[in-house]
Design a protein around this motif. Structure first.
Motif, short mmCIF file in Angstrom:
data_model
loop_
_atom_site.label_atom_id
_atom_site.label_comp_id
_atom_site.label_asym_id
_atom_site.label_seq_id
_atom_site.Cartn_x
_atom_site.Cartn_y
_atom_site.Cartn_z
N THR A 9 6.97 -4.79 15.19
CA THR A 9 5.56 -4.56 15.54
C THR A 9 5.03 -3.33 14.82
N GLU A 10 5.85 -2.28 14.75
CA GLU A 10 5.46 -1.06 14.05
C GLU A 10 5.32 -1.33 12.55
N VAL A 11 6.20 -2.18 11.99
CA VAL A 11 6.11 -2.55 10.58
C VAL A 11 4.76 -3.19 10.28
N GLN A 12 4.37 -4.17 11.13
CA GLN A 12 3.10 -4.84 10.89
C GLN A 12 1.92 -3.87 11.03
N LYS A 13 1.99 -2.99 12.02
CA LYS A 13 0.93 -2.00 12.20
C LYS A 13 0.81 -1.11 10.97
N ASN A 14 1.94 -0.66 10.43
CA ASN A 14 1.91 0.18 9.23
C ASN A 14 1.33 -0.57 8.04
N LEU A 15 1.73 -1.83 7.88
CA LEU A 15 1.21 -2.61 6.75
C LEU A 15 -0.30 -2.83 6.89
N HIS A 16 -0.77 -3.08 8.12
CA HIS A 16 -2.21 -3.18 8.33
C HIS A 16 -2.91 -1.89 7.94
N SER A 17 -2.31 -0.76 8.33
CA SER A 17 -2.92 0.54 8.05
C SER A 17 -2.98 0.84 6.56
N MET A 18 -2.03 0.28 5.80
CA MET A 18 -1.97 0.55 4.37
C MET A 18 -2.98 -0.27 3.56
N ALA A 19 -3.64 -1.22 4.21
CA ALA A 19 -4.59 -2.08 3.50
C ALA A 19 -5.69 -1.21 2.86
N PRO A 20 -6.21 -1.62 1.69
CA PRO A 20 -5.91 -2.88 0.98
C PRO A 20 -4.79 -2.75 -0.06
N ASN A 21 -4.08 -1.61 -0.07
CA ASN A 21 -3.12 -1.35 -1.14
C ASN A 21 -2.02 -2.41 -1.25
N HIS A 22 -1.60 -2.94 -0.11
CA HIS A 22 -0.48 -3.88 -0.13
C HIS A 22 -0.85 -5.16 0.61
N LYS A 23 -2.09 -5.62 0.40
CA LYS A 23 -2.60 -6.74 1.20
C LYS A 23 -1.76 -8.01 1.01
N SER A 24 -1.41 -8.32 -0.21
CA SER A 24 -0.66 -9.54 -0.47
C SER A 24 0.72 -9.48 0.19
N TYR A 25 1.39 -8.34 0.04
CA TYR A 25 2.72 -8.20 0.64
C TYR A 25 2.62 -8.20 2.16
N ALA A 26 1.60 -7.52 2.71
CA ALA A 26 1.42 -7.48 4.16
C ALA A 26 1.21 -8.88 4.73
N THR A 27 0.42 -9.70 4.03
CA THR A 27 0.18 -11.07 4.49
C THR A 27 1.47 -11.87 4.48
N LYS A 28 2.25 -11.68 3.43
CA LYS A 28 3.53 -12.39 3.30
C LYS A 28 4.48 -11.99 4.42
N VAL A 29 4.59 -10.69 4.69
CA VAL A 29 5.50 -10.20 5.74
C VAL A 29 5.04 -10.67 7.11
N SER A 30 3.73 -10.56 7.39
CA SER A 30 3.22 -10.99 8.70
C SER A 30 3.52 -12.46 8.94
N LYS A 31 3.35 -13.26 7.91
CA LYS A 31 3.62 -14.69 8.05
C LYS A 31 5.10 -14.93 8.32
N GLN B 45 0.20 11.32 7.26
CA GLN B 45 0.99 11.75 6.10
C GLN B 45 2.21 10.86 5.91
N THR B 46 2.88 10.49 7.00
CA THR B 46 4.03 9.60 6.92
C THR B 46 3.62 8.23 6.41
N CYS B 47 2.50 7.73 6.92
CA CYS B 47 2.01 6.41 6.50
C CYS B 47 1.68 6.41 5.01
N VAL B 48 1.02 7.44 4.55
CA VAL B 48 0.67 7.54 3.12
C VAL B 48 1.94 7.58 2.27
N SER B 49 2.92 8.35 2.70
CA SER B 49 4.19 8.43 1.97
C SER B 49 4.90 7.08 1.92
N MET B 50 4.91 6.36 3.05
CA MET B 50 5.53 5.04 3.08
C MET B 50 4.79 4.07 2.16
N SER B 51 3.47 4.19 2.13
CA SER B 51 2.67 3.32 1.27
C SER B 51 2.97 3.60 -0.20
#
Length: 877
Positions: free
Chosen positions: A634-656, A866-872
């Protein structure tokens, strides 16, 4: 001075101002309901032998009438005395039998010392007051289903003054004797069992005997037409209360079973019989917290412990654990109480420790310590790694700051530290020290030093260094195994301890177990375990020299210590490839956390963790660990949502992928209700694409049933909230229809969650205005709206009001700690961008008048960004 002149001065001072209001070096009270530690100490230095006689007239209307009579001894009449009473309309004041006009500012009365005597005094105050609606004081709730009114009290840390006149501080213990007039159909519940009920026809008068000496926040009174269950099969009579309209949702047998088990365990462990003779528990609405340990009449949040479905194993265990936690407080907190709020951590840490111990040893949930690790302890590690970390023992300036540091450090780190101290001293020695402490200070107030000295005496050991390192120094250390092998045998083995930073440089001593494992084809073989007491930066472990070279080393086996484990590279590679082969569930849980820590600390990419999770999560056979892993996903998906739009394609793939995995596992576990429900809850919360949302809509409509799964009212609302969050077609109509069908309190709150989560800009602004400015919106509903207003994927909608939320923060901050605790957690803007980091920094630099609590929330939000930006950035590499 003649008698006439003396009486005139007394009257003027009483009516208009305080003469000689404060002792030297103690600042006068600021006119608010808060009291500083110094002011409280000055008051307790002169006031003693306090007894309250309290009379209440309750009608169910929005106001109540009451009389507070306070008998007390006064050591000195040199200074003015304040008595706390919040927002009351005072109709009569008697001081030692003389009627006077009150010197009252809406928060406390100031009593001129010339009106008091050295020795015994009596003050009687007649007043009326509005019931509270924010969960404090004497809270009033009107059931939307049947219109019945229910009252309950909540006083911690200093809200007894919202119900009666009181010296509202923990070190002025007193006896409380109450009389209550209430409607004839009502129950009235307090610390003691009633001695008499007089039927007057239109009302009844309930009379209760005086309590033992209690701190004001430990006393309580609750009233209303509660449904009641009774069980007298144990050593102490037990009762359970709930609202009439929700009574059928209560599995009272579980409550009585766990309660009886706990009372037997604690009587034996503490060596002192339960002090309050009867054990009442109440399920109440709009509650601010999970539960409250009122002596002999414990209150629990309906929303956390009542379900419109069969309870899952996790829900039953949580119920048992919280019952045990609050029960431990009856001895440690109520029987023996802290002197001031800096001791609150010890109350909560000890109750968390003892609650888990009792759950593991007295109930069916013998894996309770694993659950504690997977939930509370991991939160403590996270909290202790933030820039806002603090020592376990911290000063508390005033009653307004009592909850500033109530967090995972207070509860779970404290409990973990007590657990490792128990390992250090030995279980029997630790128990002896606890028993001695409780016997010595029964019905009194005590301090940290009293507790530590009791343990030191029992163990014949100086604990001053331990206390300094663990209780007065902040931060969590990291432990790493360093070893060399020669000819397939260990030739050198050391434990390396490191501190998180120069600001938190303490290296601590504690006892852990170091375990070695070797990889086989189908499992990870546990070969050797040694107990090691380590301290300083390097501790040699000669006992392991000569052992076979391991594929996996874990230097905190069985979780004795409070320390983050950083796996050596060889162990880390083994875990990535063969995690599911680790048979020990606690070790597997800790290895999952080491993997997640590696992501949070920037050592491993989020993508690498996701790949490990997608392979291993479906293989997880332990219910507790599965909950932990789903939390990571759940935290992974939340982080990927927060990183949008930088990793939109990957986030969609992971969520699916996550959604499909959750659905598949839901279907596979049709013969195991607990596992199926855990996976289905994950499916609902992870669903974001049209296919998954459409499938949820079909499940709701009953046209796509899943074998073994019953869609309860609670699940219906979860699905409707998720559909509205993504504005799935027809979701608004589904919400409107469900709102009509379920007008219960929980239904109304679920409807708010669904409505505010809809991705509509005008709706967001309307609800934000309500939250910030509508004083008629009940706090319990405002809190729900806060949590659901800006889901992580609604970044643009959040950004639209982000500037306004930050600009108005200093004004909103004036609403006080109860409101701001929820507001800060939900509505400080989060965007996973450097621009938002700068915006948060600007607020921290310019809005200098913010409360300590809000500044802390901003600092934590900035660090999270800051952590989210670094992960992105790492994900992009």
């Amino acid at each position: 001075m003649n008698s006439f002149k003396s009486a005139l001065i007394a009257l003027v001072c009483s009516s208009l101002f305080a003469c000689n209001a404060t002792a030297p070096n103690i600042k006068p009270r600021d006119g608010s309901e808060n009291i500083t530690q110094g002011q409280a100490k000055a008051r307790s230095n002169v006031v003693s032998e306090v007894d309250y006689q309290l009379s209440f007239t309750l009608t169910g209307e929005t106001r109540f009438e009451a009389i507070s009579k306070i008998d007390f001894s006064l050591a000195s009449t040199a200074e003015a005395l304040t008595i706390d009473l919040n927002q009351a309309n005072i109709s009569k004041l008697l001081i030692n039998g003389k009627s006077l006009y009150p010197n009252y500012n809406g928060a406390y009365l100031t009593i001129n010392p010339l009106l008091l005597s050295s020795g015994k005094n009596t003050i009687e105050i007649s007043y009326s007051r509005e019931h509270s609606t924010n969960g404090e004081g004497l809270h009033r709730f009107e059931d939307p289903v049947d219109g019945k009114v229910y009252l309950y009290s909540h006083f911690e840390p200093a809200a007894a003054q919202q119900m009666f006149a009181v010296f509202d501080q923990p070190d002025l213990k007193a006896s409380f004797q109450i009389t209550v007039e209430a409607p004839p159909s009502w129950q009235v519940i307090s610390t003691m069992a009633e001695t008499h009920i007089e039927d007057l026809g239109d009302s009844k008068i309930w009379t209760f005997p005086a309590t033992p000496k209690l701190s004001p926040y430990n006393f309580s009174m609750h009233a209303g037409p509660y449904h009641v269950w009774q069980d007298n099969s144990g050593k102490y009579p037990m009762r359970l209360f709930a609202r009439q309209s929700v009574a059928e949702q209560v599995n009272y047998q579980d409550w009585f079973t766990y309660t009886k088990q706990g009372l037997s365990f604690f009587d034996d462990y503490f060596g002192i019989d339960y002090p309050f003779k009867k054990y009442d528990q109440l399920l109440v609405p709009d509650f601010l917290y999970g539960a409250m340990e009122n002596a002999g009449a414990i209150t629990y949040s309906e929303s956390r412990f009542m379900v419109k479905d069969t309870m899952t194993a996790a829900q039953r265990q949580r119920l048992a654990g919280v019952i045990m936690h609050e029960m431990a407080h009856q001895w440690f907190g109520n029987l023996v109480t802290m002197k001031w709020w800096n001791g609150l951590w010890l109350n909560e840490s000890f109750a968390s420790f003892m609650g888990t111990l009792a759950t593991s040893e007295a109930t069916e949930f013998n894996h309770a310590w694993r659950s504690f690790y997977a939930s509370g302890k991991l939160k403590a590690y996270q909290q202790d790694s933030l820039v806002t970390t603090h020592p376990i023992e911290v000063p508390v300036a005033s009653s307004n700051n009592a909850f500033d540091n109530i967090d995972a450090i207070t509860y779970s780190k404290g409990a973990s530290v007590l657990m490792q101290l128990r390992h250090l001293l030995g279980a029997e020695t630790f128990q002896q020290g606890v028993q001695q402490y409780l016997k010595t200070y029964s019905y009194q107030n005590a301090q940290l030093a009293d507790f530590i000295n009791s343990l030191a005496k029992a163990s014949n050991r100086d604990l001053s260094q331990w206390t300094q390192e663990w209780l007065y120094q902040a931060g969590v250390n990291t432990l790493t195994a360093q070893y060399q092998c020669k000819d397939h045998r260990i030739s050198k083995f050391s434990l390396l301890q490191s501190a998180p930073s120069e600001d938190f440089a303490t290296l601590r001593e504690q006892k852990v177990q170091v375990a070695l494992f070797r990889a086989a084809r189908h499992f990870i073989h546990h070969s050797t375990t040694v107990a090691v007491t380590y301290k300083g930066a390097i501790t040699e472990v000669p006992e392991l020299v000569g052992e076979y070279c391991p594929d996996l080393v874990y230097p905190n086996f069985d979780d004795w210590g409070f320390v983050k484990v950083e796996l050596d590279q060889r162990s880390f590679n083994t875990v990535k490839q063969q995690l599911a082969k680790v048979s020990d569930p606690l070790l597997r849980s800790m290895l999952w956390q080491s993997m997640w820590d590696s992501v949070s600390d920037g050592h491993t990419s989020l993508k690498q963790f996701i790949n490990v999770a997608l392979v291993n999560a479906p293989l997880e056979k332990d219910y507790t660990i599965l909950g932990q892993v789903i939390g990571y996903l759940t935290e992974v998906q939340k982080n990927l949502h927060s990183m949008a739009p930088n990793h939109k394609s990957y986030a969609t793939k992971v969520s699916k992928a996550l959604t499909q995995m959750s659905l598949r596992m839901t279907m596979e576990h049709h013969d195991d209700a607990d596992f199926q429900r855990r996976w289905f809850d994950a499916y609902i919360s992870l669903a974001s694409d049209n296919a998954a949302l459409g499938h949820l809509a079909d499940i709701l409509a009953g046209i796509a049933p899943i074998k073994g799964l019953t869609i309860s009212q609670d699940l219906r609302w979860k699905i409707i909230i998720q559909l509205n969050r993504y504005d799935y077609p027809n979701s608004a109509a589904l919400l409107a229809n469900e709102k009509q069908q379920d007008n219960s309190d929980s239904g109304q709150k679920s409807a708010i969650a669904a409505e505010v989560s809809r991705p509509q800009a005008s709706l967001k602004r309307q609800w934000l205005h309500k939250i910030q400015h509508d004083s008629q919106l009940p706090f319990a509903k405002a809190r729900i709206a806060m949590v659901h207003l800006y889901p992580s994927e609604q970044k643009l909608l959040s950004a639209a009001t982000a500037e306004q939320r930050l600009d108005t923060l200093s004004e909103i901050d004036k609403k006080g700690p109860v409101f701001m605790r929820a507001y800060n957690r939900a509505l400080i803007p989060m965007d996973c961008t450097n621009a938002n980091i700068e915006a948060l920094s600007e607020v921290l630099n310019t809005q200098t008048g913010l409360s300590k609590m809000t500044r802390r929330a901003l600092l934590e939000a900035r660090q999270q960004e800051q952590t989210c930006v670094s992960m992105s950035e790492a994900l992009a590499r």
